[in-house]
Design a protein around this motif. Structure first.
Motif, mmCIF file in Angstrom:
data_model
loop_
_atom_site.group_PDB
_atom_site.id
_atom_site.type_symbol
_atom_site.label_atom_id
_atom_site.label_comp_id
_atom_site.label_asym_id
_atom_site.label_seq_id
_atom_site.Cartn_x
_atom_site.Cartn_y
_atom_site.Cartn_z
ATOM 1 N N LYS A 180 21.709 47.199 44.868
ATOM 2 C CA LYS A 180 21.286 48.744 45.493
ATOM 3 C C LYS A 180 22.616 49.575 45.336
ATOM 4 O O LYS A 180 22.772 50.680 44.703
ATOM 5 N N ASN A 220 21.425 50.890 41.989
ATOM 6 C CA ASN A 220 20.216 51.658 42.817
ATOM 7 C C ASN A 220 18.898 51.209 42.339
ATOM 8 O O ASN A 220 17.915 51.792 42.088
ATOM 9 N N TRP A 229 19.198 44.652 50.673
ATOM 10 C CA TRP A 229 19.001 45.765 49.663
ATOM 11 C C TRP A 229 18.187 46.933 50.349
ATOM 12 O O TRP A 229 18.943 48.059 50.041
ATOM 13 N N PHE A 260 23.216 53.325 48.074
ATOM 14 C CA PHE A 260 23.567 53.534 46.494
ATOM 15 C C PHE A 260 25.051 54.463 46.510
ATOM 16 O O PHE A 260 25.263 55.425 47.221
#
Length: 148
Positions: A96, A100, A123, A128
């Motif tokens: 992440k 992303n 996650w 991000f």
């Protein structure tokens, strides 16, 4: 938030465990199948999940097969999918933070269910880095992936 999940027979049990956890977190879950441990072809389900995410039917996706490898390859064939196969809390975090990842893959035969829950939470709870001033290199790299 809505997460679409999909699996073949090898990932079916782990998908059910993770989907139940997502619901406990208050997340809407749509299960695209399979709905049993009867043998099926993982590419069908990886593609379905990827298409659901890219179309906006789900905000994120999760896919499961025996190892997570085949279904992650299938999901990544869908333009706009960034599917990461994760094997640790650290790889879930980095999937992440740096990439992303909009779809997460796990192996039903290779992943402990409790670890799967922890990786899922990591996650979902990670931001991000490309959304921060210092993480613009990550945004640039994700944009490059999206153009491929």
């Amino acid at each position: 938030m809505k997460i679409v999940v999909a699996s073949d027979h090898g990932g079916y049990a782990l998908k059910l465990k993770v989907a139940a956890h997502l619901k406990e977190r208050g997340i809407e879950v749509e299960d695209l199948g399979t709905h049993s441990e009867e043998s099926v072809d993982y590419p069908v389900y990886g593609k379905a999940c990827g298409e659901a995410v890219v179309s906006g039917r789900g905000d994120l996706g999760m896919v499961f097969c025996g190892t997570g490898i085949g279904i992650s390859i299938a999901a990544n064939k869908v333009h706009g999918v960034r599917c990461a196969l994760v094997t640790s809390v650290e790889t879930a975090h980095l999937a992440k933070e740096h990439n992303n990842a909009n779809v997460l893959a796990m192996g039903g035969r290779t992943t402990d269910p409790e670890l799967a829950v922890r990786m899922t939470d990591e996650w979902l709870d990670t931001v991000f880095a490309g959304e921060t001033e210092s993480g613009q290199r990550h945004a640039r790299r994700v944009a490059m992936l999206n153009e491929m």
